[in-house]
Design a protein around this motif. Sequence first.
Motif, mmCIF file in Angstrom:
data_model
loop_
_atom_site.group_PDB
_atom_site.id
_atom_site.type_symbol
_atom_site.label_atom_id
_atom_site.label_comp_id
_atom_site.label_asym_id
_atom_site.label_seq_id
_atom_site.Cartn_x
_atom_site.Cartn_y
_atom_site.Cartn_z
ATOM 1 N N ASP A 189 -3.044 39.304 49.831
ATOM 2 C CA ASP A 189 -1.873 39.706 49.045
ATOM 3 C C ASP A 189 -2.159 39.466 47.558
ATOM 4 O O ASP A 189 -2.316 38.329 47.129
ATOM 5 C CB ASP A 189 -0.654 38.886 49.508
ATOM 6 C CG ASP A 189 0.621 39.313 48.789
ATOM 7 O OD1 ASP A 189 0.541 40.142 47.847
ATOM 8 O OD2 ASP A 189 1.698 38.811 49.165
ATOM 9 N N LEU A 190 -2.240 40.539 46.787
ATOM 10 C CA LEU A 190 -2.612 40.439 45.376
ATOM 11 C C LEU A 190 -1.399 40.436 44.447
ATOM 12 O O LEU A 190 -1.547 40.471 43.235
ATOM 13 C CB LEU A 190 -3.532 41.614 45.008
ATOM 14 C CG LEU A 190 -4.752 41.811 45.912
ATOM 15 C CD1 LEU A 190 -5.563 43.020 45.458
ATOM 16 C CD2 LEU A 190 -5.625 40.572 45.931
ATOM 17 N N SER A 191 -0.195 40.402 45.009
ATOM 18 C CA SER A 191 1.003 40.495 44.170
ATOM 19 C C SER A 191 1.193 39.205 43.368
ATOM 20 O O SER A 191 0.703 38.145 43.749
ATOM 21 C CB SER A 191 2.229 40.800 45.033
ATOM 22 O OG SER A 191 2.387 39.799 46.008
ATOM 23 N N PRO A 192 1.901 39.309 42.221
ATOM 24 C CA PRO A 192 2.074 38.132 41.366
ATOM 25 C C PRO A 192 2.813 36.997 42.090
ATOM 26 O O PRO A 192 3.606 37.238 42.997
ATOM 27 C CB PRO A 192 2.915 38.658 40.203
ATOM 28 C CG PRO A 192 2.812 40.135 40.257
ATOM 29 C CD PRO A 192 2.557 40.497 41.684
#
Lengths: 186, 403
Positions: free
Chosen positions: A65-68
């Motif tokens: 998961d690359l979300s902030p």
Amino acid sequence: MRKDIIEIRWHGRGGQGAITAAKIVANGAFACGYKGVVMAPTFGTERRGAPVFTSLKISREKIYDLSPITTPDMVVVLDATLLEEVDVVAGLKENGLVVLNAPPPASNYTFGGARVAVADVTAHGVEAGLKPGIVNSGIIGAFAKASGLVDIDTLARAIEEEFTGKKPELNARAARIAYEHTFIGE
Amino acid sequence: MHIIESGNVAAATGVKLSRVQVIAAYPITPQTPLTEKLSEFVESEQLTAQYIPVESEHSAMAVCIAASTAGTRAFTATSANGLLYMNEQLHWAVGARLPIVTCVVNRGIGAPWTVWNDQQDSMAQRDVGWIQLYASDHQQIIDSVIKAFRLAQTVSIPVMVCYDGYLLSHTYMPFDLPEQSEVDAFLPPFVPKHFLDPENPGNFNTVTLPDVRPGVDGTMRPGYIEIRHNLHQDLRAALDSYAEIDREFEQRFGRGGSPFVEQYRCDDARFVAVAVGSLSYQLRDVIDTMREDGIAIGVMGVQMYRPFPDQAVASALAGKECVIVFEKALSYGNQGPLYSDIKSTLYRMDDRPIIHNYILGLGGREIKTQQLLDALTESCARPAAIEDTPRWIGLKLQEEHHG
């Protein structure tokens, strides 16, 4: 969703080197066996001096998961004047940690129930022989001491590699001095 | 050796390891750091290549076409409106059968202006005739670039290597750096069959008559439709070529084995989510959560989109109850492009899965893992019916405009 990921949010100003600091810690963590390391800067436009943040996620396993980060375990603040502009502890988990570039004592700062660690990184940078205002190497020492996640020797090596040709020894020294002078509040 | 760097640096490093000879590019966010890195490599003589700055993306591809026609390995990269400005030359490059490789750092298209990620730019190029590969992480970016050069020169068709803007291009993560000697052994120099050569003058891509005709040497030459037919046949054959190239890459580098689609927990799944790029990896966390709740679900990432790997898709989805396609692109007025393609692949099956379509993340709208969980949970419970109007995730419509 995953409980194994440690989320660290770095707050600085454009040009201050928060991204470089987070990248160095990413390298140090990977060298210490954290296979999952993802560092995601603020997406979009950046201006010099404006508040910026970057997300660093660390895990023993690959991160998908690359979300902030929205609910950090730790926040690292390179510039105490940001406290007037930015809610740096937004979403901080209960019993989270705040690492702050500010003169001691730590009791000068309270963020709900968060643990607070301070080091006068700006002064220690000058003490190490760096130009005034270089804080992104020193803050790593404070982070190492307060978080206990990655040892200072590994991080000092990562600093020297990142700053190759840009005063690597002085930057590593700044981190070590800050490490020795980090004060953690109760 | 592993390094931690951005996706753009992973791409630039793959280009360097591939010993590209000509680079022509025009900067555009979020591609810019990729071409900056390449110009640094050339300037510091880590890469022996000509870096030709140009005034537009159209010219960037024109330079690549010229360089490739002269027999050199050529590369460019772009995003969004830059890719669209290149469009006419994209058609020329593939019609001329030039093995150019282009990175597309996926970004939404203006108007209105956006610099953030979706996949409309490259998806809108699906019918041009280029091969399209999509990467889900930095390792796949660098590996795909190297494989792309090999594939392009094997089948004489240009290749786009696409990866998500910001999410991959500007994010740092560890990846393994292939050894130069290993890349050299895997990727031989480009030796063109025909190239611009003053010693052997010839005509390239002149006006071609509707019908076949005798050439200057008296032998019959194909007309336009034969040439285009051959391109299509060669694209279909490129599927086998890429499978072989991927096998060879895996033997040498220890990575690969799923050239077309990457499956995660699909073997015993009743439901399969499908996505392209980094979203297919984000979905893995959701799949794990749903598995803990006893739902037999998996996710499939599509790694090659053109030529469409219909057999690999069909064998992955055969026997499933429901396929849920998440897309950051839309064929406006119809449905998601990948959804249409998958639906057409499923058509030949007697016992077809139900198929759902979600549009999300356009123009960089953050995709929250919880939203994916909600959508998948709903799709797994929904009455079995195909819906040809896609559902949208995360819309915040104002009442006064749509009440």
